[in-house]
Structures are given as structure tokens and as C-alpha cells.
Design a protein around this motif. Structure first.
Motif, short mmCIF file in Angstrom:
data_model
loop_
_atom_site.label_atom_id
_atom_site.label_comp_id
_atom_site.label_asym_id
_atom_site.label_seq_id
_atom_site.Cartn_x
_atom_site.Cartn_y
_atom_site.Cartn_z
N GLN A 161 3.63 1.01 3.18
CA GLN A 161 4.33 0.69 2.86
C GLN A 161 5.24 0.45 1.98
O GLN A 161 6.49 0.37 2.03
N ASN A 181 0.80 -1.54 -0.15
CA ASN A 181 0.22 0.11 -0.16
C ASN A 181 1.02 1.29 -0.20
O ASN A 181 2.12 1.07 -0.12
N THR A 207 -4.92 -5.05 5.52
CA THR A 207 -3.47 -3.84 5.63
C THR A 207 -3.73 -3.79 3.91
O THR A 207 -3.22 -3.03 3.30
N GLN A 208 -3.89 -4.83 3.29
CA GLN A 208 -4.29 -4.41 2.01
C GLN A 208 -5.40 -4.32 1.07
O GLN A 208 -6.53 -4.40 1.84
N SER A 268 -1.47 2.79 8.19
CA SER A 268 -0.36 2.59 7.13
C SER A 268 -1.24 2.80 5.42
O SER A 268 -0.30 3.36 4.79
N ASN A 319 -6.76 0.20 7.01
CA ASN A 319 -5.42 -0.15 8.37
C ASN A 319 -5.79 1.61 8.02
O ASN A 319 -4.77 1.84 6.98
#
Length: 341
Positions: A69, A66, A210-211, A169, A166
Motif C-alpha cells: 500500500q 503495509n 490486510t493490516q 499487498s 494478504n
């Protein structure tokens, strides 16, 4: 004599082949580029990467990082960069420039991009944008009504049914916080309303990947996802899933997505060609056909536009100020990690 001649020719051929191998490898390397945060399930990057390979002869592997990241990886690899280009949520563009991991490049048509949607010196620029809302799998709701506003998501009916990426991030996660915050009376400087909303939402046990979670909405695993219109329209019209897009009644925001050339990347020429292509007529049409709003609106056909919600619905959407959001992004991540997660 014949044997000696044959041996000489075989040796010369072997030497020629050995010499050609590095040249071939170099040629193959020259037709490769690395793009951070180009996930095939997001914004039809899968289709764009195939198009780049077909039209430019450049192989670009998909990458599922993302925005946060990607920036972290670029910083970690600063001494020996791996990527050539990067795709980021708009607010991360200024942060990447400040970190010194991207370099100025003014692609073809750069001057046609409106001010406010690009770094004035060319460190990053918008390629398309999306409107945040609720990406809803109506079948997975099992008879519950489709939520129409931010406050609806707090109702016990939606316990375990709401997801968001999230905010610590993911760019879309940060946009979710600032969008709820602005819709519920907050500002870029005062985040209390948005943080308060997400604190309340924890009582409903949200799903926080997260992804990118496109496939998880289509499967019904995440019935309601805070996500962009382009993913919902793709699910409805391309993948024929029982999904719809909702613009919250209290209001929402539109976020530009940007690209940049990585500083000292291994394949800068291929990176520059990629950046030119995503702004070309053909590249912009691809984004429009994937239900993103291209930075050059003329690229969107009337047929594609007709699949969007009516303009009256989009009147509740306002363009985010990427520079103000960039200044607030770190605080959003820190406050979310400390007060919510």
C-alpha cells in the motif's frame, strides 16, 4: 496624543503577531516528517516514533499502510509527494527504486551495513530483520496442540484458527508464500509448492487481514498467525500474553526490513535525520529491545538475546535473498490473487 500612541503600539503589535504566525507555522512544519508504513503495533514503531520526537524534536504521525500500500501511494503521489521516508519489507526496496519514488541517501554508518542488505548506491538499506514463523496464542487453541510445522496447519483441527496477511499487498504475506514454498521444496523461480500449500490451506477457512494483526492474536481472535518472531516475543515478554513463537520444523526464512528517503518529499532534512537515527546506537538498541535483530548485532544485549528461542532452533532459518524475492514478488501476488483468493 496618548491615545494615538496607544493605537500605534497596538497596531504594530498586531502586525508583528501576524508576521510571526507564518514563521511559527513554518518552524512547526520544519519539525514534522511523514513516514509511510510506520504502524505503532508493528515492530514497536509506536515506541520509535516517540523516541524520535523526544530525541530529535520531530513529530511523526503513525501510519498503518503495509509495504504494498505504501509503494502504491508513493507512485500515486509521485508528482506531489506526501511522505518523507518509507519503511518496507526488504523485497519492496528494489521495486521502489525501480518505480522512481525513492532517492539515494547514505546515512551515517551506511558503510557498516553488510553488502546484500542495502542498495549499493544508497536507495534503501536494512535497519533490522525478523524470522517468520507461527505466532500462537496457546490459550485460544483451547487444548489443541501447538502446530510445529507447515503441514500441521492443514489439519482439520486448525479450521478457522490460522491467519496470514494478504500476499497480494503485504510484504509479510509474500514472505509467507515464499517461505512455505522454499520449505516445501520450491525455489524463487518455481512457486508451485507455496501456491499449492496456500490453496490447500483455504479448506481450513483461514483469516486473511490486510493490516498488521498483532492485537487480534493477543485477543485470541486469530489463534495462529504467520508472523515474525519479534511480534511474538513482544506479546510474551512485554504484554505478558499466553503466546509463543514456533519455527516450523520444515524450515523458515529471515527477512530484512529496509528504509528509504522519498524522492522530492516535503521535509527531506527531517527525513534524513530520522534515517540517521534509526541506525544510531540508540536507534539500534531500541529495535533490539523490541526483539528485532538490529542490522548491527552488537546493539542486542545478552538479556534480550536470552529471551529468543535457542540458536539450535534458528538453525532452521535461512536469510532471504531480497533481490530474488523482489523479482518473484509480483508473480507471488498475481498467482495468489488468481489461484488462491
Amino acid at each position: 496624543m496618548h491615545a494615538q500612541r496607544r493605537h500605534f503600539m497596538q497596531t504594530a503589535a498586531a502586525l508583528g503577531a501576524a508576521t510571526a504566525l507564518p514563521a511559527l507555522a513554518q518552524a512547526q512544519s520544519a519539525q514534522r516528517a511523514i513516514c509511510y508504513n510506520c504502524p505503532p503495533e508493528w515492530a514497536d514503531w509506536g515506541g520509535m516514533l516517540r523516541l524520535i520526537n523526544q530525541k530529535l524534536g520531530i513529530a511523526v504521525p503513525p501510519d498503518n499502510k503495509n509495504s504494498g500500500q505504501s509503494l502504491a501511494a508513493l507512485i500515486a503521489e509521485r508528482a506531489n509527494p506526501v511522505a518523507d521516508v518509507v519503511y518496507l519489507g526488504g523485497q519492496v526496496g528494489p521495486a521502489a527504486r525501480e518505480a522512481g519514488v525513492i532517492t539515494a541517501y547514505r546515512p551515517q554508518r551506511f558503510d557498516q551495513i553488510p553488502a546484500g542488505l542495502k542498495d549499493p548506491e544508497g536507495f534503501w538499506f536494512t535497519i533490522h530483520s525478523g524470522t517468520l514463523g507461527f505466532f500462537v496464542n496457546t490459550a485460544a487453541l483451547r487444548g489443541k496442540p501447538v502446530p510445529r510445522g507447515w503441514k500441521d496447519l492443514l489439519k482439520p483441527d486448525y479450521r478457522g484458527l490460522v491467519g496470514y496477511l494478504n500476499p497480494a499487498s503485504a510484504a509479510v504475506g509474500q514472505v509467507g508464500v515464499i517461505t512455505a514454498n522454499l520449505a516445501l521444496g520450491g525455489s524463487y523461480e518455481n512457486l508451485d509448492a507455496g501456491i499449492g500449500f496456500f490453496k490447500q490451506l483455504q479448506a481450513n477457512q483461514p483469516i486473511v487481514p490486510t493490516q498488521t494483526a498483532y492485537a487480534r492474536v493477543l485477543s485470541g481472535e486469530i489463534p495462529i498467525l504467520l508472523d515474525y518472531d519479534f511480534n511474538a516475543y513482544r506479546g510474551k515478554f512485554t504484554d505478558k500474553a499466553p503466546v509463543e513463537f514456533v519455527i516450523p520444523q520444515e524450515g523458515t526464512q529471515q527477512l530484512p526490513y529496509v528504509m528509504a528517503l522519498v524522492a522530492r518529499g516535503p521535509n527531506p532534512e527531517q527525513g534524513r535525520r530520522m534515517l540517521d537515527f534509526v541506525l544510531s546506537d540508540e536507534g539500534q538498541r531500541h529495535w533490539a529491545n523490541a526483539y528485532l535483530r538490529p542490522v548491527f548485532p552488537a546493539a542486542m544485549s545478552a538479556e534480550v538475546k536470552s529471551r529468543f528461542l535457542p540458536d539450535a532452533e534458528y538453525a532452521r532459518a535461512r536469510p532471504l535473498d531480497v533481490f530474488k524475492l523482489a523479482a518473484a514478488a509480483k508473480v507471488i501476488g498475481e498467482r495468489y490473487a488468481k489461484e488462491v483468493s
